[in-house]
Each structure stands twice: as structure tokens, then as C-alpha cells.
Design an enzyme around this catalytic site. Sequence first.
Site, PDB file in Angstrom:
ATOM      1  N   ASP A  34      12.161  57.966  78.505  1.00  0.00           N
ATOM      2  CA  ASP A  34      12.028  56.481  78.014  1.00  0.00           C
ATOM      3  C   ASP A  34      10.714  56.099  77.752  1.00  0.00           C
ATOM      4  OD1 ASP A  34      14.175  53.879  77.979  1.00  0.00           O
ATOM      5  OD2 ASP A  34      12.098  53.323  77.790  1.00  0.00           O
ATOM      6  N   GLY A 255      37.460  30.028  75.646  1.00  0.00           N
ATOM      7  CA  GLY A 255      36.326  29.515  76.440  1.00  0.00           C
ATOM      8  C   GLY A 255      34.900  29.581  75.508  1.00  0.00           C
ATOM      9  N   CYS A 262      26.444  43.969  72.451  1.00  0.00           N
ATOM     10  CA  CYS A 262      27.440  44.792  71.264  1.00  0.00           C
ATOM     11  C   CYS A 262      28.016  44.040  70.568  1.00  0.00           C
ATOM     12  CB  CYS A 262      28.283  45.581  72.353  1.00  0.00           C
ATOM     13  SG  CYS A 262      27.209  47.011  73.243  1.00  0.00           S
TER      14      CYS A 262
END
Length: 452
Positions: A34, A255, A262
Site C-alpha cells: 500500500d 428506509g 460500492c
Amino acid sequence: MAPLTHIAVMGSGYVGLVTGTCFARLGHTVACVDIDGEKVRRLTRGDLPIYEPGLELLVREGLDAGRLSFTTEAAEAVPQSEFVFMAVQTPSASNGEADLDALLAAVRTITPMLADDAIMVQKSTVPIGTAGLVEGVLASGNGSSHRVVANPEFLREGTAIRDFLNPDRVVLGSSTHAAAVRVAQLYDFADCPVLITDASTAEMIKYASNSFLAAKISFINEIAGICEAFGLDVRRVVDGMGHDPRIGSQFLGPGLGWGGSCFPKDVKALIHMAKAADVSPRILQAVQRVNADQPRLAVRKLQESLGELEGTVVGLLGLSFKPGTDDLRHAPSLQLIEVLTEQRVSLRAYDPVAMDRARSLAPEVTFCDDPYTAAEGADALVLVTEWPQFLELDMLAIKQRMRRPVIVDGRNFLDGVALQSLGFTYRAFGLPSTPVEGPTDLAALAALEGMD
Ligand code: NAD
């Protein structure tokens, strides 16, 4: 059993970290790369920068066994790896298109380092045609013909480890069947269909799947609105629909709507792709519009119960886009906070895991140590995330702390009848204004009573 091998994973976020950790758990030697040095330092100590149930334990197990490592240096991970997984972010660009900058930067980094027979496995969600594009970048960078296998990821945050280790299906798309078969061997632990397609089909499967799930939620939100207008209980309607196996009951929860890292970006990206191909994405656009309205509907329910909102205090129960995660990307809570802040409402909030992330995103909110403190002096509470622990609250103690006992249940999660009997005004989505008991499953009742 697949031969154990060396794997590199580019990106140690929600997907990369789960992928790398699970492959290490399966016995492979995995190096996760990373560019975020702080993230890598924390992970190397076994300290997780994200919340995902069960993941910390597996990361520590992998580190202790020497099968899992973290680095910022691709050169320490890629050259010896037979498979290089790409799991970097692909956020929305301003026009809705998927932004491939991080992906292409990672591809350029690994290009000169790839072993001759290494395969690049694409886990990031990417537009149709990206595998071909990346193969071109690899070829122009090192002159070789490295294969890319599109392997869309379907895990859900909150149950990511279980989903990764027990997938419903594995999709592998490549221009070379042999490359897809080699990746398939990595998944021989999975008791599910392995579908081998061309790369573009695999890329489309991911967008179509997420868009369909988002559509189910928007659909039931529209039905909930109609139920409300006719004084019907949408839960009974869902119950009646869901027994039909062609429909199913999952993702039919009305709701505040869908959010997360995503669905919003993937629906947007598919709309963009359709338009670019001169196809009118009418359903997808409607799915988006319905969803965008849901937090405003919650605000309207607050107004109907409280009158003028300016100067009121509202407590939020939950902030993450769904339970089981600290992810706040495109969370409906943030939209709700924005609208309520515009109306000069003072906000108090509690979430079991997402508050650290929320502090910088919503500095106007008073973050509280527990739900009872969030209810202190509140004119209303909004249940935003259906964390199971909210079902265990002492609602009488909550009521005593509130200025006015109003609850807007943004997930149709709480027991409205019980709350009303305690003196709360209870509002939810798609329910009659006077709450009634939830659906009664007669088969379950019959079983309980020993009847046939
Ligand atoms: P994330 O933002 O949590 O993680 C991405 C990581 O990649 C970050 O840690 C970032 O620092 C790192 N990174 C960026 N550029 C890099 C580079 N050049 N080299 C190495 N690392 C680099 O993202 P995520 O949620 O894990 O999603 C990753 C991809 O997977 C996205 O395309 C997403 O759509 C897809 N996906 C996500 C989920 C989910 O639930 N989060 C599920 C399925 C698919």
C-alpha cells in the site's frame, strides 16, 4: 488443493486486506502493498485501520505465521509473486465515470517488476474493457504479454471474511482461458460455481449485480411510499412477496436507502458507460433518484412530528452505511446530517465503531459515548444504522432523557408497537401512522403450537 504460492496484493483497504489475509490463511505467502505508509506501519503491528469483524485476528495469525506481510515497496512483493491482485480504489470522477488513476498508477509501478509468467488479477471494480486496457499498458511497459484476469469481488463489508471464504460464485474473465484456469486453482477451496468468461463480461457482471441490488432497495422504497399513502404495512407486503423464490426477501428493506463505497459509484459508472455507448439507462437513473430522496423523506417525517425543525435537537443512532462496518463512504447519515444542519438542527450522534471516521467528516455533530447520551435533550431520534445492539436499549431510559419522545426509524428496525406503548411517537417507512405488529408467519406459528 491448489499448490501454495506467492501472492502480492496492491492496496490494503477493505478488499485488498481481506483478500491478502484470507489467502495467507489458506496457506499462501502473501505480501500486501500500500502507498499509505501509516496504514502499512499499523498493519505490520497487527493494528487494523478499518473495522471488519474477525479480520484483526486473522491478520495477526498471518503475521505470526510469517505468511502475511505489509510493505510500501512493490519491489519487495511483486517480483517473486505468481499472482498480483489489484485492489486499489476506483472512485467516481466528477462525471460519474470510474476514476482509474490509482489503478493505472499501480499497474505502471508493477509493470517492470512482474515475473515472466505472473498474472495480474483484477479485484477492483472497473469499467468494461479495462482488462484489455491494462494488458496494453503492461505490454507497452515491458514488452511482454502478461495476462490480466478480471476477478470481481462480491464480498460485503461486515461479513467480508465469510463471504470471501464461502463465495456464492467466483467469476474469472480473461482473453486467455489458461490464465483464468490458473487463477481458478487459487479458489479450489470454494464450494461454488466458478464461471469463466471473457474479461469484459466479468467486468459487466459486477456492475450489473450491484446495480440490481441497488434497484431492489429503490424499488421497495417506492412501494413503501405507495403503502404509506394507502395506510398499508410494507413489511406485510415484503413478507408476501419474499416467499416467491423468483423475488426473495433480501434487499427489500425500506428506509434511508443504499450507500457505501460500492453501490453509489457503481450505479453512476454504469450510467456513464451506458450513455457513452448511446444507451439510455432509464431504470438506473430512476434507481438513483429514488435513493437520493430517502434521507429527505426522513426529514419530512421529523417535520410532521416536530413542526419547525430550526432550533431542535436530533439524536442519530448509527452513522455507518450499514451495520458491521465503520465505512462512511456515501453513507445516508452524511446526507441526513447535511440536510438537518442546513435547517439549523443541533445534532448528537452515537455509532459503535464509526465515530472516529465521522468526526472529521461531520464536525458540526456532537459525538456521544453511548445511545443514552445521544438521546439527552433530544426532540427526536433517528435510527440510521440497524446495529443489533440498538434492539437491546432500555427505551424507557432513553425516553426519560429526551425532550420529546419522537423516533423516526430509518431502517424499520425497532419494535414500533412496543415503542408506542411506552409513549413514543414512532415513524418509519411504509408503515401506517399507527404502528401494527410486524408480519405473522403462520407456518412458524403452526410449528410453535405443534400444529401441522
Ligand atoms: P479502499 O479505498 O478501502 O482501499 C484502497 C487501497 O489502495 C488504499 O489503502 C490505498 O492507499 C491503496 N492504494 C492506492 N493506490 C495504490 C497504489 N498505487 N499501490 C498500492 N496501494 C494503493 O478501497 P476498497 O473498499 O478496498 O475497494 C477497492 C476496490 O474494490 C474498489 O474498486 C471497489 O469498488 C472494489 N470493491 C469494494 C468492496 C467493498 O465492500 N469495499 C466490495 C467489492 C468490490
